[in-house]
Design a protein around this motif. Structure first.
Motif, PDB file in Angstrom:
ATOM      1  N   CYS A   1      -5.686 -24.025  27.341  1.00 17.79           N
ATOM      2  CA  CYS A   1      -6.927 -24.624  27.823  1.00 17.79           C
ATOM      3  C   CYS A   1      -7.820 -23.578  28.491  1.00 17.79           C
ATOM      4  CB  CYS A   1      -6.625 -25.747  28.817  1.00 17.79           C
ATOM      5  SG  CYS A   1      -5.950 -27.238  28.070  1.00 17.79           S
ATOM      6  N   LEU A   2      -7.237 -22.742  29.329  1.00 18.07           N
ATOM      7  CA  LEU A   2      -8.029 -21.758  30.073  1.00 18.07           C
ATOM      8  C   LEU A   2      -8.605 -20.687  29.145  1.00 18.07           C
ATOM      9  CD1 LEU A   2      -5.732 -21.354  33.204  1.00 18.07           C
ATOM     10  CD2 LEU A   2      -7.802 -22.727  32.990  1.00 18.07           C
ATOM     11  N   VAL A   3      -7.792 -20.206  28.215  1.00 14.66           N
ATOM     12  CA  VAL A   3      -8.273 -19.180  27.277  1.00 14.66           C
ATOM     13  C   VAL A   3      -9.334 -19.768  26.349  1.00 14.66           C
ATOM     14  CG1 VAL A   3      -7.615 -17.695  25.347  1.00 14.66           C
ATOM     15  CG2 VAL A   3      -6.156 -17.818  27.378  1.00 14.66           C
ATOM     16  N   THR A   4      -9.097 -20.981  25.854  1.00 15.27           N
ATOM     17  CA  THR A   4     -10.067 -21.628  24.962  1.00 15.27           C
ATOM     18  C   THR A   4     -11.388 -21.872  25.675  1.00 15.27           C
ATOM     19  OG1 THR A   4      -8.263 -22.710  23.752  1.00 15.27           O
ATOM     20  CG2 THR A   4     -10.468 -23.613  23.476  1.00 15.27           C
ATOM     21  N   ALA A   5     -11.334 -22.271  26.935  1.00 11.87           N
ATOM     22  CA  ALA A   5     -12.559 -22.484  27.704  1.00 11.87           C
ATOM     23  C   ALA A   5     -13.351 -21.192  27.825  1.00 11.87           C
ATOM     24  CB  ALA A   5     -12.224 -23.032  29.096  1.00 11.87           C
ATOM     25  N   ALA A   6     -12.653 -20.086  28.077  1.00  8.53           N
ATOM     26  CA  ALA A   6     -13.337 -18.789  28.186  1.00  8.53           C
ATOM     27  C   ALA A   6     -14.005 -18.411  26.867  1.00  8.53           C
ATOM     28  CB  ALA A   6     -12.342 -17.708  28.610  1.00  8.53           C
ATOM     29  N   VAL A   7     -13.331 -18.662  25.754  1.00  7.95           N
ATOM     30  CA  VAL A   7     -13.897 -18.348  24.437  1.00  7.95           C
ATOM     31  C   VAL A   7     -15.127 -19.205  24.160  1.00  7.95           C
ATOM     32  CG1 VAL A   7     -13.467 -18.420  21.952  1.00  7.95           C
ATOM     33  CG2 VAL A   7     -11.711 -17.527  23.496  1.00  7.95           C
ATOM     34  N   ILE A   8     -15.054 -20.495  24.477  1.00  9.63           N
ATOM     35  CA  ILE A   8     -16.197 -21.378  24.240  1.00  9.63           C
ATOM     36  C   ILE A   8     -17.385 -20.970  25.109  1.00  9.63           C
ATOM     37  CG2 ILE A   8     -17.039 -23.751  24.501  1.00  9.63           C
ATOM     38  CD1 ILE A   8     -14.304 -24.725  23.657  1.00  9.63           C
ATOM     39  N   LEU A   9     -17.133 -20.621  26.352  1.00  5.87           N
ATOM     40  CA  LEU A   9     -18.219 -20.163  27.235  1.00  5.87           C
ATOM     41  C   LEU A   9     -18.891 -18.923  26.656  1.00  5.87           C
ATOM     42  CD1 LEU A   9     -16.559 -20.651  30.731  1.00  5.87           C
ATOM     43  CD2 LEU A   9     -18.625 -21.809  29.917  1.00  5.87           C
ATOM     44  N   TRP A  10     -18.085 -18.000  26.147  1.00  2.00           N
ATOM     45  CA  TRP A  10     -18.649 -16.775  25.565  1.00  2.00           C
ATOM     46  C   TRP A  10     -19.445 -17.088  24.297  1.00  2.00           C
ATOM     47  CZ3 TRP A  10     -17.829 -14.332  20.822  1.00  2.00           C
ATOM     48  CH2 TRP A  10     -18.417 -13.071  20.697  1.00  2.00           C
ATOM     49  N   LEU A  11     -18.890 -17.910  23.421  1.00  2.00           N
ATOM     50  CA  LEU A  11     -19.582 -18.256  22.176  1.00  2.00           C
ATOM     51  C   LEU A  11     -20.912 -18.953  22.458  1.00  2.00           C
ATOM     52  CD1 LEU A  11     -16.615 -19.564  19.987  1.00  2.00           C
ATOM     53  CD2 LEU A  11     -17.923 -17.468  19.629  1.00  2.00           C
ATOM     54  N   ASP A  12     -20.922 -19.865  23.414  1.00  2.00           N
ATOM     55  CA  ASP A  12     -22.147 -20.597  23.720  1.00  2.00           C
ATOM     56  C   ASP A  12     -23.203 -19.675  24.308  1.00  2.00           C
ATOM     57  OD1 ASP A  12     -23.756 -22.885  23.844  1.00  2.00           O
ATOM     58  OD2 ASP A  12     -23.183 -23.265  25.924  1.00  2.00           O
ATOM     59  N   ARG A  13     -22.780 -18.738  25.151  1.00  2.00           N
ATOM     60  CA  ARG A  13     -23.743 -17.797  25.737  1.00  2.00           C
ATOM     61  C   ARG A  13     -24.237 -16.806  24.693  1.00  2.00           C
ATOM     62  NH1 ARG A  13     -25.349 -16.375  30.698  1.00  2.00           N
ATOM     63  NH2 ARG A  13     -23.920 -17.894  31.601  1.00  2.00           N
ATOM     64  N   ARG A  14     -23.331 -16.366  23.820  1.00  2.00           N
ATOM     65  CA  ARG A  14     -23.683 -15.342  22.832  1.00  2.00           C
ATOM     66  C   ARG A  14     -24.519 -15.905  21.693  1.00  2.00           C
ATOM     67  NH1 ARG A  14     -25.230 -12.466  19.583  1.00  2.00           N
ATOM     68  NH2 ARG A  14     -24.337 -10.549  18.690  1.00  2.00           N
ATOM     69  N   PHE A  15     -24.180 -17.096  21.194  1.00  2.00           N
ATOM     70  CA  PHE A  15     -24.828 -17.635  20.007  1.00  2.00           C
ATOM     71  C   PHE A  15     -25.679 -18.870  20.283  1.00  2.00           C
ATOM     72  CE2 PHE A  15     -20.940 -15.503  18.520  1.00  2.00           C
ATOM     73  CZ  PHE A  15     -21.495 -14.576  17.658  1.00  2.00           C
ATOM     74  N   ARG A  16     -25.689 -19.357  21.523  1.00  2.00           N
ATOM     75  CA  ARG A  16     -26.490 -20.521  21.889  1.00  2.00           C
ATOM     76  C   ARG A  16     -26.261 -21.640  20.872  1.00  2.00           C
ATOM     77  NH1 ARG A  16     -29.984 -19.432  25.864  1.00  2.00           N
ATOM     78  NH2 ARG A  16     -31.380 -21.166  25.351  1.00  2.00           N
ATOM     79  N   LEU A  17     -25.063 -22.167  20.883  1.00  2.00           N
ATOM     80  CA  LEU A  17     -24.618 -23.149  19.902  1.00  2.00           C
ATOM     81  C   LEU A  17     -25.493 -24.395  19.916  1.00  2.00           C
ATOM     82  CD1 LEU A  17     -20.778 -22.811  20.548  1.00  2.00           C
ATOM     83  CD2 LEU A  17     -22.114 -21.775  18.702  1.00  2.00           C
ATOM     84  N   GLY A  18     -25.593 -25.036  18.762  1.00  2.00           N
ATOM     85  CA  GLY A  18     -26.487 -26.171  18.586  1.00  2.00           C
ATOM     86  C   GLY A  18     -26.057 -27.420  19.336  1.00  2.00           C
ATOM     87  N   ALA A  19     -26.989 -28.342  19.465  1.00  2.00           N
ATOM     88  CA  ALA A  19     -26.764 -29.577  20.226  1.00  2.00           C
ATOM     89  C   ALA A  19     -25.553 -30.338  19.692  1.00  2.00           C
ATOM     90  CB  ALA A  19     -28.012 -30.454  20.165  1.00  2.00           C
ATOM     91  N   GLY A  20     -24.626 -30.631  20.568  1.00  2.00           N
ATOM     92  CA  GLY A  20     -23.427 -31.370  20.211  1.00  2.00           C
ATOM     93  C   GLY A  20     -22.275 -30.516  19.741  1.00  2.00           C
ATOM     94  N   SER A  21     -22.552 -29.264  19.369  1.00  2.00           N
ATOM     95  CA  SER A  21     -21.497 -28.435  18.791  1.00  2.00           C
ATOM     96  C   SER A  21     -20.528 -27.892  19.838  1.00  2.00           C
ATOM     97  CB  SER A  21     -22.107 -27.273  17.993  1.00  2.00           C
ATOM     98  OG  SER A  21     -22.836 -26.404  18.836  1.00  2.00           O
TER      99      SER A  21
END
Length: 326
Positions: free
Chosen positions: A219-239
Motif C-alpha cells: 500500500c505504501l509503495v503503491t501510494a508513492a508511485v501513484i503520487l509520482w505518476l499523478d504529479r509527473r503526468f497529470r493523470l486524467g479525471a477519474g484515472s
C-alpha cells in the motif's frame, strides 16, 4: 486452499498445519492489543485506523488545493466519508462472515466490536464514497476530483491500518521458517491479551507468513508511485482513483492467495480473492478509458468558485477575486 477454524480465544489457526513452535529469527507480535484508561480500553487497532485517517486527510488537503479546492473542504467532506466508510467496512465484514456472530454459541453483539478487527475495505470504499458524494454535493465541488485527490492518501491509511492487525495477532499466511516469519500468539479477545501457559509465558501458536506486513508495504509503495505518476503526468479525471483500485487489488489478490486465516470460500477461493480479481479488471479498464482525459479540478471551468483564501489552484486568486480589467 481451505478455510481454517477460528478458536473462541480470537486467534486464527489450524492445529493440523501448525508449525514447530520455535524459529531462529522472526518478527515478534505484541501480547496485548490495548491498554486501559479508567473504565475504558484503548485498542491499538483503533489507534492505527485513526492514525491512517489523519494522515490521509492531511495528504488529501494538500492535493485538494492543487486542484483549486478551498482550505477545510477535505475535512468537511471527510466528516461524511469516514463514518460512512467505517460502517460500510463493518457491514461488509459481518455479511461475508456471518457465522462468526450468529451461529449458536456466538454473541451477535460482537458484530459491533470493531476494535477486535474486521473491516472489509470494499464496504468501506463503497459507503465511504457515498458519504463523500454527499459531502461534495453539500460543498458544491466535483466528486470525481475529490476521489482522485484522496486515493493515494486512502492507500497510505490502509498501509498504516494494517498494523492494527499486527497488534491483534491476525492476518497471516501459511507456516514458515523464513527469517521474517511472524510470531503469532493465542489471543484472548475478552481480555485483549495473550493466553499464558502454566509458567505464565504467552502461548505461541507458531510462525507464519506476515501477510499483513506485505500488504502494508504494498500500500505504501503503491501510494508513492501513484503520487509520482499523478504529479509527473497529470493523470486524467477519474484515472487516479481507477489506478488506486487496480493497483491495490492486484496486490490484494496475491495476498489473499497466501493467507491461511479463516475465510468463506467460493469454488475453492476466498471471497475476497474473487472480489479483488473482479475489481482489478474494472479498475484497469477504467484507468485505460480515463487517463488521457483532462485533469480533474475541484470546480468545473463553468462553475462559480466561492471566494476565500486559497480558492485558486497553486495559491492563485480565483477569477472572482481578480481585479476587473475594464
Amino acid at each position: 486452499m481451505r478455510a481454517t477454524q477460528r478458536e473462541r480465544t480470537g486467534s486464527w489457526y489450524d492445529p493440523e498445519v501448525s508449525p514447530t513452535l520455535s524459529a531462529p529469527s522472526y518478527i515478534p507480535s505484541p501480547t496485548v492489543s490495548g491498554f486501559p484508561i479508567g473504565p475504558f480500553t484503548i485498542h491499538f487497532y483503533a489507534l492505527c485506523i485513526i492514525a491512517g485517517i489523519v494522515v490521509a486527510v492531511w495528504i488529501a488537503s494538500r492535493r485538494w488545493k492543487e486542484r483549486g479546492g478551498l482550505p477545510g473542504q477535505v475535512t468537511d467532506i471527510s466528516l461524511w466519508a469516514v463514518p460512512f466508510g467505517i460502517v460500510g467496512g463493518r457491514i461488509y465484514h459481518v455479511i461475508t462472515d456471518p457465522e462468526l456472530y450468529f451461529l449458536p454459541g456466538r454473541n451477535p453483539w460482537n458484530a459491533f466490536a470493531i476494535w477486535d478487527g474486521g473491516l472489509g475495505i470494499w464496504g468501506a470504499v463503497a459507503l465511504g464514497a457515498l458519504g463523500a458524494w454527499i459531502g461534495c454535493r453539500r460543498a458544491k465541488v466535483s466528486f470525481i476530483a475529490f476521489a482522485d485527490t484522496v486515493a493515494p492518501g486512502v492507500l497510505i491509511a490502509q498501509g498504516i491500518g494494517r498494523w492494527g492487525n499486527w497488534f491483534n495477532n491476525e492476518l497471516y499466511g501459511d507456516p514458515t521458517d523464513l527469517p521474517w516469519g511472524l510470531q503469532i500468539h493465542q489471543m484472548d479477545s475478552a481480555t485483549g491479551q495473550a493466553v499464558t501457559d502454566l509458567a505464565g509465558n504467552p502461548v505461541v501458536i507458531g510462525y507464519f507468513q506476515p501477510t499483513f506486513l506485505y500488504e502494508s508495504v504494498w500500500c505504501l509503495v503503491t501510494a508513492a508511485v501513484i503520487l509520482w505518476l499523478d504529479r509527473r503526468f497529470r493523470l486524467g479525471a477519474g484515472s487516479v482513483f481507477a489506478l488506486y483500485v487496480a493497483a491495490y487489488t492486484a496486490g490484494r489478490f496475491a495476498f489473499e492467495l497466501m493467507r491461511s486465516d479463516y475465510a468463506n470460500l467460493i469454488l475453492g477461493l476466498r471471497v475476497n480473492t474473487w472480489v479483488s480479481g473482479l475489481l482489478f479488471l474494472a479498475g484497469a479498464i477504467a484507468f485505460l478509458l480515463t487517463f488521457r482525459r483532462k485533469r480533474s479540478t475541484a470546480y468545473p471551468a463553468s462553475a462559480a468558485v466561492p471566494a476565500g483564501p486559497g480558492a485558486g489552484a497553486e495559491g492563485e486568486p480565483t477569477d472572482q477575486e481578480k481585479p476587473s480589467e475594464d
